[in-house]
Design a protein around this motif. Structure first.
Motif, PDB file in Angstrom:
ATOM      1  N   ASP A  44       0.829  -1.204   0.000  1.00  0.00           N
ATOM      2  CA  ASP A  44       0.000   0.000   0.000  1.00  0.00           C
ATOM      3  C   ASP A  44       0.866   1.258   0.000  1.00  0.00           C
ATOM      4  OD1 ASP A  44      -2.885  -0.757   0.129  1.00  0.00           O
ATOM      5  OD2 ASP A  44      -2.177  -1.954   1.813  1.00  0.00           O
ATOM      6  N   ARG A  45       2.144   1.089  -0.317  1.00  0.00           N
ATOM      7  CA  ARG A  45       3.109   2.189  -0.239  1.00  0.00           C
ATOM      8  C   ARG A  45       3.109   2.820   1.158  1.00  0.00           C
ATOM      9  NH1 ARG A  45       3.146   6.436  -4.776  1.00  0.00           N
ATOM     10  NH2 ARG A  45       0.970   6.645  -4.193  1.00  0.00           N
ATOM     11  N   LEU A  46       2.851   1.971   2.158  1.00  0.00           N
ATOM     12  CA  LEU A  46       2.911   2.406   3.561  1.00  0.00           C
ATOM     13  C   LEU A  46       3.828   1.403   4.265  1.00  0.00           C
ATOM     14  CD1 LEU A  46      -0.910   3.122   3.896  1.00  0.00           C
ATOM     15  CD2 LEU A  46       0.892   4.839   4.062  1.00  0.00           C
ATOM     16  N   PRO A  47       5.134   1.452   3.932  1.00  0.00           N
ATOM     17  CA  PRO A  47       6.031   0.395   4.372  1.00  0.00           C
ATOM     18  C   PRO A  47       6.054   0.240   5.894  1.00  0.00           C
ATOM     19  CG  PRO A  47       7.286   2.274   3.525  1.00  0.00           C
ATOM     20  CD  PRO A  47       5.845   2.509   3.173  1.00  0.00           C
ATOM     21  N   SER A  48       6.076  -1.012   6.323  1.00  0.00           N
ATOM     22  CA  SER A  48       6.198  -1.411   7.726  1.00  0.00           C
ATOM     23  C   SER A  48       5.003  -1.001   8.593  1.00  0.00           C
ATOM     24  CB  SER A  48       7.520  -0.911   8.350  1.00  0.00           C
ATOM     25  OG  SER A  48       7.590   0.497   8.326  1.00  0.00           O
ATOM     26  N   LEU A  49       3.883  -0.699   7.953  1.00  0.00           N
ATOM     27  CA  LEU A  49       2.650  -0.428   8.703  1.00  0.00           C
ATOM     28  C   LEU A  49       1.587  -1.470   8.350  1.00  0.00           C
ATOM     29  CD1 LEU A  49       0.823   1.395  10.514  1.00  0.00           C
ATOM     30  CD2 LEU A  49       0.202   2.630   8.421  1.00  0.00           C
ATOM     31  N   VAL A  50       0.988  -2.041   9.395  1.00  0.00           N
ATOM     32  CA  VAL A  50      -0.129  -2.966   9.212  1.00  0.00           C
ATOM     33  C   VAL A  50      -1.324  -2.413   9.975  1.00  0.00           C
ATOM     34  CG1 VAL A  50      -0.984  -5.242   9.918  1.00  0.00           C
ATOM     35  CG2 VAL A  50       1.269  -5.034   8.861  1.00  0.00           C
ATOM     36  N   VAL A  51      -2.482  -2.412   9.323  1.00  0.00           N
ATOM     37  CA  VAL A  51      -3.717  -2.049  10.025  1.00  0.00           C
ATOM     38  C   VAL A  51      -4.791  -3.075   9.680  1.00  0.00           C
ATOM     39  CG1 VAL A  51      -5.480  -0.281  10.443  1.00  0.00           C
ATOM     40  CG2 VAL A  51      -3.162   0.427   9.790  1.00  0.00           C
ATOM     41  N   ASP A  52      -5.335  -3.723  10.698  1.00  0.00           N
ATOM     42  CA  ASP A  52      -6.414  -4.683  10.507  1.00  0.00           C
ATOM     43  C   ASP A  52      -7.687  -4.149  11.143  1.00  0.00           C
ATOM     44  OD1 ASP A  52      -4.780  -6.461   9.164  1.00  0.00           O
ATOM     45  OD2 ASP A  52      -4.298  -7.633  10.953  1.00  0.00           O
TER      46      ASP A  52
END
Ligand code: SAH
Length: 386
Positions: free
Chosen positions: A104-112
């Motif tokens: 998502d071009r949001l490196p090292s971020l995860v949102v569930d």
């Protein structure tokens, strides 16, 4: 603004579409760990803006190319795009991934998302530092009742970050009820594996249900992801997991969903497969969804023999005409290497086996074309012809 200069080899990686530059390709860093930096090439050109880590082997995670700045407005736009993409997928579940890092071009971020709540993971110094900003943006865009940071994965240690769990916004209960297809689960976002559920298998559960019939063995079941989704198509279900806690959840989830044909056993799958074989038992459908056997490159050989063993035994237990849904979530084991293992298992089991489907992680966990590391989950649906 802080700057980091990289070598021409680092520039080459970025030209080839990879957002990571390793520490060995950092020529000069005038920046604190966790800073958003201007990235400079060996000839002094601005390559873009990036997150800098002073501990990890992954020193640079590229955010933008050229002069595009990486400010809160950029993060907001990308988060908005990530959320809009999931909305467009019309996912038949109330739990799914909203943000999948690099893809998502949001490196090292995860949102569930789990119903009204969000669970985030900050997997680099840079994202960790930005969490207050990201929380504010997520509250604005997704209006959750609460946001929990499950910042306890081991990879954070590689960044020199602590393993911790923090409430970032509102309130998050110990048990959240979510729905996946027709199945209702109770999720513990504070202690469950990953962020609570294995969301990446949702679409593979739907696919597997197309073939499931007769007697089902769900090996490495966790809280019953495959077992519960497939139970309505099967006469009898045996779910196996080594964790007593997971098995208690399978039983509770089966009851919650009014499924009376599910038996759950706390056993080591390696032992249980051998025991089932010894007793001459047969199954019409088998799911193998083990943890990542290869956590790093050094353990690949051993991992391949583990995959071979469970797949060989499963193929022996399978009735002719039966289906094997077999997965590997080791990103160090390529799809081709996994296919080779499955072929070798079929030969040793003296089974004629057809590949019915080749699958991967769900669409809410997309793969970034130029980053092989993001293609971690492989799932083959096999049919034992004879
Ligand atoms: N299939 C699950 C996810 C499985 S995750 C789903 O769809 O949600 C892997 C699971 O394997 C974990 O729950 C872990 O407890 C279990 N596990 C790990 N090693 C095991 C072993 N040797 N025998 C049985 N279970 C094991």
């Amino acid at each position: 603004m802080s700057t980091v200069v990289i070598t021409s080899r680092g520039e080459e990686r970025i030209r080839n579409g990879h957002p990571w530059v390793y520490r060995s390709d950092v020529a000069e860093a005038q920046a604190e760990g966790g800073a958003t930096v201007r990235l400079v090439g060996s000839r002094g050109r601005t390559i873009g803006h990036a997150l800098y880590s002073d501990k990890s082997e992954i020193a640079i995670r590229l955010l933008t190319h050229g002069n595009e700045v990486a400010d809160p407005a950029m993060w907001r736009t990308r988060l908005q795009q990530a959320i809009a993409f999931r909305n467009d997928l019309s996912i038949d579940a109330t739990a799914y991934r909203l943000v999948h890092g690099e893809a998502d071009r949001l490196p090292s971020l995860v949102v569930d998302r789990y119903g009204d709540y969000l669970v985030v993971q900050a997997l680099s110094q840079g994202v960790d530092r930005l969490l207050p900003d990201l929380t504010r943006i997520l509250v604005e865009l997704a209006r959750p009742a609460g946001i929990l940071a499950r910042n306890d994965p081991r990879v954070r240690l590689l960044e020199g970050l602590e393993q911790r769990v923090d409430l970032l916004h509102g309130a998050v209960p110990e048990a959240i009820e979510v729905r996946e297809g027709a199945v209702r689960y109770q999720v513990d976002p504070y202690h469950g594996q990953k962020t609570g559920l294995f969301l990446d298998q949702r679409e593979n559960r739907v696919a597997a249900a197309e073939y499931a019939h007769g007697r089902l063995l769900d090996a490495f079941s966790y809280n019953g992801g495959f077992a519960l989704a497939l139970a309505p198509k099967c006469d009898e279900v045996l779910a196996v997991d080594i964790s007593e806690e997971a098995v208690a959840r399978i039983r509770a989830n089966a009851e919650r969903n009014g499924l009376r044909n599910v038996e759950a056993r706390a056993m080591n799958v390696f032992d249980e497969l051998r025991e089932l074989e010894r007793r001459g038992e047969r199954f019409d459908t088998i799911v193998l969804d083990p943890p990542a056997f290869a956590k790093n490159r050094a353990s690949v050989t051993k991992a391949l023999s583990g995959y071979k063993e469970i797949n060989l035994r499963a193929l022996k237990l399978l009735s002719p005409g039966g289906f094997l849904v077999t997965c590997s979530c080791s990103y160090n084991v390529s799809e081709a290497a996994f296919a080779d293992v499955l072929a070798a298992a079929a030969v040793d089991a003296r089974a004629d086996v057809a590949v019915v489907e080749k699958r991967m992680q769900g669409r809410d966990h997309p793969v970034l074309m130029t980053v092989p590391e993001t293609f971690y989950l492989k799932c083959f649906i096999l049919r034992k012809i004879a």
